[in-house]
Design a protein around this motif. Sequence first.
Motif, mmCIF file in Angstrom:
data_model
loop_
_atom_site.group_PDB
_atom_site.id
_atom_site.type_symbol
_atom_site.label_atom_id
_atom_site.label_comp_id
_atom_site.label_asym_id
_atom_site.label_seq_id
_atom_site.Cartn_x
_atom_site.Cartn_y
_atom_site.Cartn_z
ATOM 1 N N TRP A 129 -0.400 -9.282 -15.351
ATOM 2 C CA TRP A 129 -0.299 -8.458 -14.101
ATOM 3 C C TRP A 129 0.449 -7.060 -14.323
ATOM 4 C CZ3 TRP A 129 -0.351 -12.910 -9.984
ATOM 5 C CH2 TRP A 129 -1.202 -12.979 -9.038
ATOM 6 N N THR A 130 1.782 -7.267 -14.821
ATOM 7 C CA THR A 130 2.706 -6.380 -14.760
ATOM 8 C C THR A 130 2.077 -4.966 -15.351
ATOM 9 O OG1 THR A 130 4.382 -7.890 -14.761
ATOM 10 C CG2 THR A 130 5.083 -5.781 -14.911
ATOM 11 N N SER A 131 1.510 -4.909 -16.539
ATOM 12 C CA SER A 131 1.359 -3.636 -17.320
ATOM 13 C C SER A 131 0.348 -2.915 -16.428
ATOM 14 C CB SER A 131 0.848 -4.195 -18.747
ATOM 15 O OG SER A 131 0.190 -2.926 -19.221
ATOM 16 N N PRO A 132 -0.843 -3.670 -16.200
ATOM 17 C CA PRO A 132 -1.896 -2.708 -15.303
ATOM 18 C C PRO A 132 -1.409 -2.338 -14.236
ATOM 19 C CG PRO A 132 -2.606 -4.890 -15.312
ATOM 20 C CD PRO A 132 -1.304 -4.932 -16.234
ATOM 21 N N THR A 133 -0.336 -2.965 -13.433
ATOM 22 C CA THR A 133 0.142 -2.476 -12.250
ATOM 23 C C THR A 133 1.120 -1.338 -12.284
ATOM 24 O OG1 THR A 133 0.207 -4.616 -11.251
ATOM 25 C CG2 THR A 133 1.608 -3.178 -10.034
ATOM 26 N N GLU A 134 2.030 -1.310 -13.480
ATOM 27 C CA GLU A 134 2.891 -0.085 -13.754
ATOM 28 C C GLU A 134 2.044 1.124 -14.013
ATOM 29 O OE1 GLU A 134 5.430 -1.876 -16.386
ATOM 30 O OE2 GLU A 134 6.972 -2.574 -14.890
ATOM 31 N N LYS A 135 0.992 0.783 -14.921
ATOM 32 C CA LYS A 135 0.387 1.868 -15.366
ATOM 33 C C LYS A 135 -0.662 2.483 -14.497
ATOM 34 C CE LYS A 135 0.403 0.409 -20.191
ATOM 35 N NZ LYS A 135 -0.305 -0.395 -21.144
ATOM 36 N N GLY A 136 -1.337 1.446 -13.750
ATOM 37 C CA GLY A 136 -2.092 2.193 -12.548
ATOM 38 C C GLY A 136 -1.432 2.817 -11.541
ATOM 39 N N SER A 137 -0.315 2.587 -11.246
ATOM 40 C CA SER A 137 0.601 3.039 -10.189
ATOM 41 C C SER A 137 1.014 4.680 -10.717
ATOM 42 C CB SER A 137 1.963 2.461 -9.765
ATOM 43 O OG SER A 137 1.565 1.088 -9.359
ATOM 44 N N ALA A 138 1.313 4.641 -12.138
ATOM 45 C CA ALA A 138 1.745 5.776 -12.542
ATOM 46 C C ALA A 138 0.319 6.729 -12.669
ATOM 47 C CB ALA A 138 1.942 5.569 -14.008
ATOM 48 N N ILE A 139 -0.673 6.109 -12.799
ATOM 49 C CA ILE A 139 -1.911 7.063 -12.819
ATOM 50 C C ILE A 139 -2.248 7.654 -11.234
ATOM 51 C CG2 ILE A 139 -4.380 6.978 -12.836
ATOM 52 C CD1 ILE A 139 -4.104 4.990 -15.064
ATOM 53 N N MET A 140 -2.106 6.740 -10.182
ATOM 54 C CA MET A 140 -2.057 7.463 -8.942
ATOM 55 C C MET A 140 -1.129 8.360 -8.493
ATOM 56 S SD MET A 140 -2.645 3.636 -7.176
ATOM 57 C CE MET A 140 -3.401 4.001 -5.592
ATOM 58 N N GLU A 141 0.055 8.141 -9.092
ATOM 59 C CA GLU A 141 1.081 9.128 -8.889
ATOM 60 C C GLU A 141 0.791 10.494 -9.449
ATOM 61 O OE1 GLU A 141 5.232 7.183 -7.520
ATOM 62 O OE2 GLU A 141 4.534 6.483 -9.392
ATOM 63 N N LYS A 142 0.467 10.279 -10.805
ATOM 64 C CA LYS A 142 -0.216 11.628 -11.534
ATOM 65 C C LYS A 142 -1.123 12.509 -10.761
ATOM 66 C CE LYS A 142 -2.918 11.315 -15.105
ATOM 67 N NZ LYS A 142 -3.303 10.813 -16.407
ATOM 68 N N TYR A 143 -2.074 11.624 -10.194
ATOM 69 C CA TYR A 143 -3.078 12.488 -9.069
ATOM 70 C C TYR A 143 -2.540 12.941 -8.072
ATOM 71 C CZ TYR A 143 -6.004 11.901 -13.252
ATOM 72 O OH TYR A 143 -6.647 12.092 -14.529
ATOM 73 N N GLY A 144 -1.446 12.528 -7.554
ATOM 74 C CA GLY A 144 -1.044 12.807 -6.297
ATOM 75 C C GLY A 144 -1.427 11.672 -5.132
ATOM 76 N N PHE A 145 -1.757 10.638 -5.510
ATOM 77 C CA PHE A 145 -1.984 9.414 -4.724
ATOM 78 C C PHE A 145 -0.725 8.402 -4.696
ATOM 79 C CE2 PHE A 145 -6.202 11.045 -6.207
ATOM 80 C CZ PHE A 145 -6.797 11.414 -4.893
ATOM 81 N N PRO A 146 -0.584 8.058 -3.192
ATOM 82 C CA PRO A 146 0.713 7.079 -3.455
ATOM 83 C C PRO A 146 0.173 5.675 -3.923
ATOM 84 C CG PRO A 146 -0.313 7.316 -1.131
ATOM 85 C CD PRO A 146 -0.990 8.333 -1.979
ATOM 86 N N PRO A 147 1.260 5.322 -4.876
ATOM 87 C CA PRO A 147 0.879 3.946 -5.524
ATOM 88 C C PRO A 147 0.522 3.021 -4.556
ATOM 89 C CG PRO A 147 3.059 4.530 -5.630
ATOM 90 C CD PRO A 147 2.558 5.424 -4.933
ATOM 91 N N LEU A 148 -0.523 2.669 -4.161
ATOM 92 C CA LEU A 148 -0.989 1.530 -3.287
ATOM 93 C C LEU A 148 -1.819 0.507 -3.879
ATOM 94 C CD1 LEU A 148 -0.963 1.002 -0.049
ATOM 95 C CD2 LEU A 148 -2.792 2.611 0.040
ATOM 96 N N PHE A 149 -1.052 -0.696 -3.637
ATOM 97 C CA PHE A 149 -2.224 -1.643 -4.506
ATOM 98 C C PHE A 149 -1.485 -3.044 -3.925
ATOM 99 C CE2 PHE A 149 1.991 -1.693 -6.908
ATOM 100 C CZ PHE A 149 2.384 -2.796 -6.886
ATOM 101 N N ASN A 150 -2.549 -3.985 -4.054
ATOM 102 C CA ASN A 150 -2.132 -5.385 -3.399
ATOM 103 C C ASN A 150 -2.668 -6.222 -4.519
ATOM 104 O OD1 ASN A 150 -5.128 -5.773 -2.854
ATOM 105 N ND2 ASN A 150 -4.763 -5.510 -1.025
#
Lengths: 478, 391
Positions: free
Chosen positions: A367-388
């Motif tokens: 779970w951890t790796s895609p969460t961290e990387k996915g959040s980073a992708i969102m932030e890279k494109y200017g979207f808040p790291p919103l996940f559940n």
Amino acid sequence: MEKEEIKKRLEEIAGKEWVRDDAATLFLYSRDMTENEPHAPDWVVMPENPGEIQAVMRLANETLTPVTPYVSGANVGGLTIPVKGGIILDLKRMNRILEINESDMYALVEPGVTFGHLRADLDRNHPKLIYTYPMAPPFTSVTCNALLDGLCNLSHPHGATSDWINSLEVVLPSGELARIGSAAISGRWVSRVPLPDLAGLFIGWQGLTGIVTKIAVQLCPKPAFLKRAFILPYSYSTAYEMMRELSWTRVLDDIAGLSWVAGKMMYGRHGPITRDPGEPGFILFVEYSANTRSELWSKTMILNNLLKDFERKGKTFEGPLDINAILRFFPEYAKLANFPTTLDFLLDYAESGGFSWVGSYGPTSNWTSPTEKGSAIMEKYGFPPLFNCRSMKGGHYGSLRFLIPFDKRDPEVTKKLRICLEEICDLLLDEGFIPYKAPNWAAKKIISRADPGWVNLLKTVKNALDPNGILNPGHWGF
Amino acid sequence: MMEFDDIRNWVVRCVRCGTCKYTNETYLPSCPAGERFRFEPFYASGKNFIARGIIEGALKFSDPGVVEAIYSCPTCGNCQSQCPLPHHEHLVDIYEAMRARAVEEGAGPLPAHKPLLASLRQYDNPWMQPRASKVRWAKELGIKDISKEKARVLYFVGCTAALDPTLRNIPTATATLLKSAGVDFGILGEAEICCASTTLRIGDRKLFKNLAERNIELLNRIKVETIVTSCAGCFKTLKHDYKSIGKIKPQILHSSEFIYRLFLGGKLKFKKEANQVVTYHDPCHLGRLGGVFDPPRRILRYLPGITFREMDRIRENAYCCGAGGGVRTAFPDWATDNVGTRIEEAEKTGARLLVSTCPFCAQNFMTGIEKKGSSLEYVDLVDLLNRLIRE
């Protein structure tokens, strides 16, 4: 056949009042809240019963007209956008709760029945029973959610909502009517075993193989006591370690989490939303139930002891905080106290009506790796790291969903959003997670990575059931 | 009141989550238009998206289905109570702004609405009756003509109650109650001008402005302290909608609020007991859109011999009777069918009397009760009170 002739035939089937092809109607059914490209249907038809759906399917086969089923259009994946035009079958009129069987604990409903309607009926007339509710607006279809493998607040013990299906009635693309599960044999809607599980021909297919006209879903006894608690871990890795270990306790009804920024949205913080230094990273919420106070106390002790172990291991987190304690500070968290709920805290952020996501299921061990990387992708494109995320079926797998409210007025933002979603989708697939309710573009990515044997089987089944390719064409790569 | 150009920033907030379609918690239908037509354009989210389509150039008012969708709505505002997003409080403003723009572009209103507007231009009322008819109900009641005699309170009667012979019990009862409580009041009689609610709801902003400006000038000139209306539509229009045109200096109260004050002050003495089970229907323009929920309920709860029972959908969630927003004029059958649903809800309470506080709701309920053959009796609150104060 000319369009006017098809319309006339549709009117003969459903009644003139229930067939529309005016510009306003076609516009409304051509788009949803996502970035997926709009496409108008030619007609919207609102059938009242399976017989009318059968007749529409026969006409569609005769005229090779595409058919897309629809109830509320809130799937967040463009799944009801009729990408090849044709007929939208809006099933809202088929909204009867046909049976609540208290002894065998199931509800038999038509596709237009929503979670809100089922909840209201159970609360009023069958207060000893409950159903499971997704983190979605209350007026989404019970049937569609189950057929699309939705997740819900009792997914930890029971799995996706597709696991709650006992039996089905379905109109096949040919127009034939079939029953699936025990209802096919005994007329009782109690189970899918011990038969070849033909429900799989319709679950997860996004309406490509049939139109479900009745569905029996399992109900659960309402517990006497219910407790909901919040834990705020500082790191994603601690959060997921906790979620996994909590699932091993076998005593919880729900183990789910949100990124801290989602929590901030919930109590009304407006953008730009980021995680500030020193703040927790995660809001983990658990729910457990009991028949007696002492059982509830025992479960509380199990939870507390597990958290003490985490403290001893030097893991940092806040809590557990009882929902009532949270509500004193943040009444907005009542959204998480009772389901179904409205999602204004997420949708409010969609300042121009745009909302999209990539939702997926995958191994809880990763779970951890895609969460961290996915959040980073969102932030890279200017979207808040919103996940559940949520522990599913006793922790055998888990969900991970990245959610993006976006400014739909701005074509640049929309373009950026799609790139961001595609990057997240690729990441999830790389990390062993599989998108669910996959939009067309994501389904193509899944298929490109799939075992060729699986793809061939998929095509064989689809072609066998729908040789003319009339049902929901354009989805799942068909 | 909002201009079409001002709705742009609000309509885009809708994501079509569908929460507007049903009432929160009870999960019962909220939208009369959605219940009747079922297709997406008829719900609040649909109308929002149509507005967005027009603003973004994807749709025009002249496109088939557009005008039908935006006028098939009683503007009851129930969607406003259900929608959880920030634009929720502007939903009715959005529909009215769309109608106004449709009228400006010659696409609206619906043909059935046009005689109402012609009547308003000719007679200052929408019922095609000469001004003199407006005072007929008051003959022999000895009520002050406020343009000739000063009074502290103006009873603004409203066109529907004054001109519909089946509703004359409303102004008569109101006047009798005010008299019996010793209130110094008068009426405008033939000089009373329509509040213009109808023009605003169906989109004729020019006519609305004309009537509103004349009313504001008149109502300030007569120098009363309080204006009392027995019509929910007049109440909402005078109190809330006129704000965009000008200020009315006297306070504006609905008759239920004013009478509740009299009631608290011990000015009304009841001589009979009702001995009835009663339920109350919140008129949209008084309750949800006017903010008055409690005075009628408090009066009913305290009336001698009354057993008061609530329906399932009440207050902000109250289901509209279906008469407003030009619906009863353009779609009379739908309005009657829709009120039938509300009548069934009232019947479920076991009530014998269905009480409300709006002449327009009254017309629709009375038609619906007759059509259904219901044993309910529709009574305006003032009429019920008037029955109980008499020997």
